[in-house]
Design a protein around this motif. Sequence first.
Motif, PDB file in Angstrom:
ATOM      1  N   ARG A  63      35.025  54.226  46.627  1.00  0.00           N
ATOM      2  CA  ARG A  63      35.192  52.767  46.641  1.00  0.00           C
ATOM      3  C   ARG A  63      33.878  52.056  46.342  1.00  0.00           C
ATOM      4  O   ARG A  63      33.872  50.932  45.845  1.00  0.00           O
ATOM      5  N   TYR A  64      32.784  52.695  46.698  1.00  0.00           N
ATOM      6  CA  TYR A  64      31.462  52.112  46.411  1.00  0.00           C
ATOM      7  C   TYR A  64      30.777  52.923  45.318  1.00  0.00           C
ATOM      8  O   TYR A  64      29.595  53.255  45.412  1.00  0.00           O
ATOM      9  N   SER A 123      28.946  54.139  42.014  1.00  0.00           N
ATOM     10  CA  SER A 123      27.758  53.635  41.329  1.00  0.00           C
ATOM     11  C   SER A 123      28.009  53.579  39.825  1.00  0.00           C
ATOM     12  O   SER A 123      29.087  53.935  39.337  1.00  0.00           O
ATOM     13  N   LYS A 172      39.103  49.257  45.080  1.00  0.00           N
ATOM     14  CA  LYS A 172      37.869  48.799  44.446  1.00  0.00           C
ATOM     15  C   LYS A 172      37.007  50.006  44.123  1.00  0.00           C
ATOM     16  O   LYS A 172      37.243  51.126  44.597  1.00  0.00           O
ATOM     17  N   GLY A 173      36.024  49.812  43.298  1.00  0.00           N
ATOM     18  CA  GLY A 173      35.151  50.918  42.940  1.00  0.00           C
ATOM     19  C   GLY A 173      35.668  51.722  41.768  1.00  0.00           C
ATOM     20  O   GLY A 173      36.102  51.153  40.755  1.00  0.00           O
ATOM     21  N   GLU A 187      39.260  41.690  45.835  1.00  0.00           N
ATOM     22  CA  GLU A 187      38.375  41.753  44.668  1.00  0.00           C
ATOM     23  C   GLU A 187      39.118  42.122  43.394  1.00  0.00           C
ATOM     24  O   GLU A 187      38.646  41.866  42.286  1.00  0.00           O
TER      25      GLU A 187
END
Length: 298
Positions: free
Chosen positions: A125-126, A128, A155-156, A187
């Motif tokens: 989800r986070y 890079s 998300k991500g 988001e």
Amino acid sequence: MINQSFEQRLLALHYVLPIPLNRLQPLLQVDPELEECERMHIHQLSRLLNLTHEKARKFKESYIKALGTPLIQAYITNNITPLPFNHPNYPKQLSTLYDPPTMLYAKGRLDYLVMDHHVAVIGARYASDYSKDAMAFILPPLVKHDVVIVSGLAKGADAMAHQFTHELGGKTIGVLGHGHFIRYPKENHALYDIMEKHHLTLSEYPPYVTPQKWYFLMRNRLISGLSRAVVVTEAKEKSGTVNTIQHALDNGKDVYCVPGPITSLLSLGPNQSLLEGAKPVWNGYQIIEELQGITARK
């Protein structure tokens, strides 16, 4: 051909008790057309559906009420197509799961469900920029060969996979961990517009169902179940992505992981999976060669 009366009864049942098909089978074995369910004694319903006496009583009350609700019309009004487990467009690959969905609710391009090849592309989800860079090598060949990209609309990395596939002119399916009336996370609101207009969103939950943590874990089995292969870009060592990997391995699916730098916590999941037998991937053509081999062997 679908028995419309059965479909209406199944929709009503699933509206008040959205459980997988394996939990519903004891009732269907006794009442295959659901013609007797509304008249069954509470004790029998409790036993067949594995509910407490009080929950069985509430279920029966709600089910009888739902039978009088025009659910099909409500779904049509909201551009939602219900697909019961016996529907021609219900994905056959999901039928092989231990706990296949009793009902799928689809919004958008139903034809995506019956196409030849589906590949899941998932990650943290986070995520890079490393996930974006990896997808730039992996997604274009898949899109070029008309592979449908499946992900979880989180998300991500999931959002990256859907967005990039759309920008490439490809096809993508978003599998939700909640009902269609909910857009989560916030988001991704604009991405939902794109998915519902141009692609397909899919849920095993009636439209009113709100997100719950365990629903996303249940969703993961559908992501891997729909797909011939699962591609992982980045993931922590313990995460929902790793949970999806496990579902895929349990069901005999190929798992491809992008090798990551040992300095990144988001590489622990893929790198550990590579140690446990996943295949390293750095280019989408590796997956295409495998898919073409599967088709040739059929």
